[in-house]
Every structure is written in structure tokens, then in C-alpha cells.
Design a protein around this motif. Structure first.
Motif, PDB file in Angstrom:
ATOM      1  N   VAL A 193      41.762 142.094 -64.843  1.00 51.31           N
ATOM      2  CA  VAL A 193      40.868 141.396 -65.774  1.00 51.31           C
ATOM      3  C   VAL A 193      41.655 140.945 -67.004  1.00 51.31           C
ATOM      4  O   VAL A 193      41.538 139.787 -67.452  1.00 51.31           O
ATOM      5  N   VAL A 194      42.472 141.834 -67.545  1.00 51.04           N
ATOM      6  CA  VAL A 194      43.280 141.503 -68.724  1.00 51.04           C
ATOM      7  C   VAL A 194      44.287 140.404 -68.390  1.00 51.04           C
ATOM      8  O   VAL A 194      44.431 139.418 -69.128  1.00 51.04           O
ATOM      9  N   ILE A 195      44.994 140.574 -67.275  1.00 51.23           N
ATOM     10  CA  ILE A 195      46.002 139.595 -66.862  1.00 51.23           C
ATOM     11  C   ILE A 195      45.381 138.219 -66.673  1.00 51.23           C
ATOM     12  O   ILE A 195      45.916 137.202 -67.138  1.00 51.23           O
ATOM     13  N   CYS A 196      44.251 138.178 -65.998  1.00 43.86           N
ATOM     14  CA  CYS A 196      43.608 136.891 -65.724  1.00 43.86           C
ATOM     15  C   CYS A 196      43.056 136.247 -66.990  1.00 43.86           C
ATOM     16  O   CYS A 196      43.081 135.017 -67.139  1.00 43.86           O
ATOM     17  N   PHE A 197      42.553 137.062 -67.915  1.00 38.53           N
ATOM     18  CA  PHE A 197      42.035 136.496 -69.163  1.00 38.53           C
ATOM     19  C   PHE A 197      43.154 135.856 -69.971  1.00 38.53           C
ATOM     20  O   PHE A 197      42.997 134.748 -70.503  1.00 38.53           O
ATOM     21  N   VAL A 198      44.295 136.536 -70.049  1.00 39.53           N
ATOM     22  CA  VAL A 198      45.442 135.967 -70.761  1.00 39.53           C
ATOM     23  C   VAL A 198      45.916 134.695 -70.060  1.00 39.53           C
ATOM     24  O   VAL A 198      46.220 133.684 -70.707  1.00 39.53           O
ATOM     25  N   GLY A 199      45.978 134.724 -68.715  1.00 40.27           N
ATOM     26  CA  GLY A 199      46.389 133.543 -67.963  1.00 40.27           C
ATOM     27  C   GLY A 199      45.449 132.372 -68.168  1.00 40.27           C
ATOM     28  O   GLY A 199      45.883 131.211 -68.254  1.00 40.27           O
ATOM     29  N   PHE A 200      44.150 132.655 -68.254  1.00 44.47           N
ATOM     30  CA  PHE A 200      43.144 131.611 -68.477  1.00 44.47           C
ATOM     31  C   PHE A 200      43.306 130.992 -69.862  1.00 44.47           C
ATOM     32  O   PHE A 200      43.224 129.765 -70.021  1.00 44.47           O
ATOM     33  N   ARG A 201      43.554 131.833 -70.878  1.00 40.35           N
ATOM     34  CA  ARG A 201      43.674 131.334 -72.244  1.00 40.35           C
ATOM     35  C   ARG A 201      44.995 130.608 -72.484  1.00 40.35           C
ATOM     36  O   ARG A 201      45.127 129.882 -73.464  1.00 40.35           O
ATOM     37  N   HIS A 202      45.971 130.815 -71.601  1.00 41.99           N
ATOM     38  CA  HIS A 202      47.291 130.211 -71.797  1.00 41.99           C
ATOM     39  C   HIS A 202      47.769 129.561 -70.493  1.00 41.99           C
ATOM     40  O   HIS A 202      48.800 129.916 -69.945  1.00 41.99           O
ATOM     41  N   TYR A 211      42.753 131.118 -63.081  1.00 45.53           N
ATOM     42  CA  TYR A 211      42.803 132.480 -63.619  1.00 45.53           C
ATOM     43  C   TYR A 211      41.423 133.005 -64.030  1.00 45.53           C
ATOM     44  O   TYR A 211      41.127 134.189 -63.855  1.00 45.53           O
ATOM     45  N   LEU A 212      40.570 132.157 -64.587  1.00 47.97           N
ATOM     46  CA  LEU A 212      39.242 132.622 -64.972  1.00 47.97           C
ATOM     47  C   LEU A 212      38.461 133.081 -63.745  1.00 47.97           C
ATOM     48  O   LEU A 212      37.837 134.149 -63.756  1.00 47.97           O
ATOM     49  N   ASP A 213      38.506 132.300 -62.687  1.00 51.44           N
ATOM     50  CA  ASP A 213      37.793 132.656 -61.462  1.00 51.44           C
ATOM     51  C   ASP A 213      38.324 133.965 -60.881  1.00 51.44           C
ATOM     52  O   ASP A 213      37.548 134.824 -60.442  1.00 51.44           O
ATOM     53  N   LEU A 214      39.635 134.151 -60.900  1.00 46.43           N
ATOM     54  CA  LEU A 214      40.219 135.392 -60.385  1.00 46.43           C
ATOM     55  C   LEU A 214      39.880 136.566 -61.302  1.00 46.43           C
ATOM     56  O   LEU A 214      39.707 137.698 -60.832  1.00 46.43           O
ATOM     57  N   GLY A 215      39.782 136.291 -62.598  1.00 45.17           N
ATOM     58  CA  GLY A 215      39.363 137.334 -63.527  1.00 45.17           C
ATOM     59  C   GLY A 215      37.930 137.768 -63.262  1.00 45.17           C
ATOM     60  O   GLY A 215      37.593 138.958 -63.363  1.00 45.17           O
ATOM     61  N   VAL A 216      37.076 136.824 -62.902  1.00 44.15           N
ATOM     62  CA  VAL A 216      35.685 137.139 -62.578  1.00 44.15           C
ATOM     63  C   VAL A 216      35.628 138.006 -61.311  1.00 44.15           C
ATOM     64  O   VAL A 216      34.851 138.962 -61.241  1.00 44.15           O
ATOM     65  N   ILE A 217      36.447 137.682 -60.322  1.00 44.70           N
ATOM     66  CA  ILE A 217      36.509 138.505 -59.107  1.00 44.70           C
ATOM     67  C   ILE A 217      36.956 139.925 -59.460  1.00 44.70           C
ATOM     68  O   ILE A 217      36.386 140.907 -58.972  1.00 44.70           O
ATOM     69  N   SER A 218      37.973 140.024 -60.303  1.00 48.42           N
ATOM     70  CA  SER A 218      38.465 141.341 -60.734  1.00 48.42           C
ATOM     71  C   SER A 218      37.365 142.123 -61.440  1.00 48.42           C
ATOM     72  O   SER A 218      37.159 143.310 -61.177  1.00 48.42           O
ATOM     73  N   ALA A 219      36.646 141.452 -62.341  1.00 50.97           N
ATOM     74  CA  ALA A 219      35.566 142.106 -63.087  1.00 50.97           C
ATOM     75  C   ALA A 219      34.437 142.527 -62.154  1.00 50.97           C
ATOM     76  O   ALA A 219      33.844 143.602 -62.309  1.00 50.97           O
TER      77      ALA A 219
END
Length: 345
Positions: A193-202, A211-219
Motif C-alpha cells: 500500500v505504501v509503495i503503490c501510494f508513493v508510486g502513484f504520487r510520483h 500504481y493507484l489501482d495496484l495500491g487498491v488491490i493491496s489495501a
């Protein structure tokens, strides 16, 4: 951020209530887990505990991912392929669990058949992700260009298949104590979740819009595991079975491949690595040293049990280890992020 929180909350709620309904359904039909005869003697009392709880985890995570779209963001091809892979791995596990239950013995799919099933799942993922997405075919630690060694499509495919097979089996080996695999997976998904959020913002650094979509899957997977753990904590009222362990393993492997953090995954999933290494060392020394063993029993959580540690003590101490691995992984990822030219300016 809202979509991440929504996915985790929805998945947790669905898993919490869905697992309870699943327990009632399975108990009413007398569907329970047979216990392996060569395991610790204290586990005999767990015979008959409902299994296949992974259905609640995967189902809740899938719905959490889908419904979270109402809170903003879009689905991506990479995310869809990863969710499909998680579902297919769960299906292999469900078949294995079903055979165990209906045969009334702890014998599901044999090792060869299970590996073939997981191999098919891995190949499907590789073919789809290479054909339908722009995934980087590099050897990566925290991002596609670090260290950025290009493996080519063939080399990356081989690595991806091996990673999926290794990670699914690692989580499966760890799933031997009440709540151990689910609790440890929560830490690993939190890291993603942390990794994907940083990737989404940058996106300009990490080079992809998924990255946002993968972060949602992680969450969503995190939330699904939390809700399930409420019922799976010792003494467990339900086991996740191979349905859950194979799905979680596939999720971790494909998220690492999708976020270009393959070399970081052994740190993120440090406990699963240690559990697997303990089995490899046990088998290796037994064969090389003429029947001698270095552990009382493998995987290593059974060694601690036979050494006299109460089951809950083993679980909590291994959770602590898993949490430390997550902290180290996030620290390494963030340190690399800060090292990118221009980030601190």
C-alpha cells in the motif's frame, strides 16, 4: 487516498461478516479440515475445523476493489490481470481443499498436480501482462530502473513464473498455525500500500499509471485478511486453507512484479522466506547427513512448538518478525526514493 481507505474498509467488513456466514454454512454441512498425521500432536484437537476460509478473503478483496471505483480512480489492465491471477490461484487451492474435505484425509491434489495448476496460473499471468501492459522487463529492486538490468521478455517471463511458484508455496508452508499466515500477510500488503501510494504520487519516477489501482488491490487484500483474522486467530474457528494461502502468495508475487519490486519482495515477505528456507534446510540436511535433522520439525514454526513455546507465543513472535521485515522494506524503499535526484529540492 480515499479509494485506498474505501477498498480496505469495504473488504474488511465483507470479510468479517462473510467469514462468519461461511463458518455457519460449513459447520452445518460438517465440512472440516483433516489434520496431517505427522504434525505436532497438539494439533489433533483442530480436526474438523471449517476450512476454505480463503473464499471470504478473496471474495471480500475482489468486491472491495470493484466497489472502491465509486470513490475515484480507474481500473487498469495490470490491476485486472493481477486480480484474475489471484482468483485463479484461489481456484487451484479450492480444488485442493475440496479434495481433502471430501476424501476425509489430509490429501488433496498431489504435489505434481498442484504445481502444474500453479504453473498454468503463472503462465496465464505472464502472457497477459506482457501482451496487454507496458510492464518493464527489468530486474528491479525498488523501481523499474533500479538496478534496471534488462532481462528481455523471455528472461522476465522465467523469473515471473518462478516467483509466483515460490511465493504461493512459501505462504502455503507458513499456513500451519492459527492466524500466522493471515497476520503476516497483513504486514506485507501494508508495505505494498505504501509503495503503490508513493508510486502513484510520483509517476515521473516510477514510470507507470497503474500504481493507484495496484495500491487498491493491496489495501483490499489487507482488509480481507484483517476481517478473516478476527475468526482465524487462535483458537481458530476457521482455516484459510490452500484457497487462501495460494491466493495470498499469488497476490504478493504479482504485486511485486507489477510494481517492479521483485528484489525487495524477499524483505517484504521475510517471514515467508524464512519458513521456506527452514523446509529446504531440513530436507537437505536429512538427505546429506544420513537422516539427521537440524530442526525438530519443519517448517520452523513447528520447531518452536516442539521446543515448548505455546502456539500463541510462536504466532505473536513471528508476527513481530514479519512486522520488522515490513518496516525494513519500507525504509529501504523510501531511502531509494529520497536518493532520486530532485526529490529533496
Amino acid at each position: 487516498m480515499v479509494r485506498l481507505i474505501a477498498a480496505a474498509a469495504i473488504a474488511m467488513a465483507l470479510s468479517l461478516f462473510g467469514t462468519r456466514l461461511l463458518i455457519s454454512f460449513l459447520r452445518a454441512r460438517g465440512i472440516g479440515q483433516p489434520i496431517r498425521e505427522d504434525g505436532p500432536s497438539g494439533h489433533v484437537t483442530k480436526a474438523g475445523t471449517p476450512t476454505m476460509g480463503g473464499l471470504a478473503v478473496v471474495g471480500a478483496a475482489g468486491l472491495g476493489w470493484l466497489v472502491s471505483d465509486l470513490f475515484g480512480g480507474t481500473f487498469t489492465r495490470r490491476g485486472i490481470i493481477i486480480m484474475l491471477t489471484i482468483g485463479l490461484a484461489a481456484l487451484v487451492g479450492l480444488i485442493d481443499d475440496g479434495l481433502k474435505v471430501f476424501r476425509a484425509r489430509n490429501l488433496g491434489l498431489n504435489k505434481r498436480t498442484k504445481m502444474i495448476g500453479l504453473l498454468v496460473v503463472a503462465v496465464v499471468f505472464v502472457v497477459l501482462v506482457l501482451d496487454q501492459t507496458n510492464v518493464a522487463t527489468t530486474l528491479s529492486f525498488t523501481r523499474y530502473d533500479s538496478p534496471g538490468v534488462d532481462l528481455g521478455r523471455l528472461g522476465w517471463s522465467a523469473m515471473a513464473i518462478l516467483l509466483i511458484l515460490a511465493t504461493t508455496n512459501a505462504v502455503n508452508l507458513t499456513d500451519g498455525l492459527d492466524g500466522l499466515a493471515a497476520g503476516s500477510a497483513i504486514f506485507s500488503f501494508a508495505a505494498f500500500v505504501v509503495i503503490c501510494f508513493v508510486g502513484f504520487r510520483h509517476e515521473e519516477i516510477y514510470g507507470d499509471h497503474s500504481y493507484l489501482d495496484l495500491g487498491v488491490i493491496s489495501a483490499a487484500m489487507l482488509g480481507g485478511c484483517v476481517g478473516f483474522l478476527w475468526w482465524n486467530a487462535a483458537p481458530a474457528q476457521i482455516f484459510m486453507g490452500d484457497t487462501g494461502s495460494l491466493a495470498i502468495g499469488a497476490a504478493l508475487a504479482t504485486l511485486a512484479l507489477g510494481t517492479n519490486t521483485v528484489l525487495l519482495l524477499p524483505v517484504i515477505a521475510g517471514l515467508f522466506v524464512i519458513e521456506t528456507l527452514s523446509v529446504i534446510l531440513q530436507v537437505g540436511t536429512f538427505r546429506l547427513l544420513g537422516g539427521r535433522r537440524i530442526f525438530r520439525m519443519a517448517p520452523i514454526h513447528h520447531h518452536f512448538e516442539l521446543a515448548g513455546w505455546p502456539e500463541t507465543t510462536v504466532i505473536i513472535r513471528l508476527w513481530i518478525f514479519a512486522g520488522l521485515c515490513t518496516g525494513l522494506a519500507i525504509g529501504l524503499f523510501y531511502a531509494d526514493f529520497l536518493s532520486v535526484p530532485g526529490v529533496l529540492e
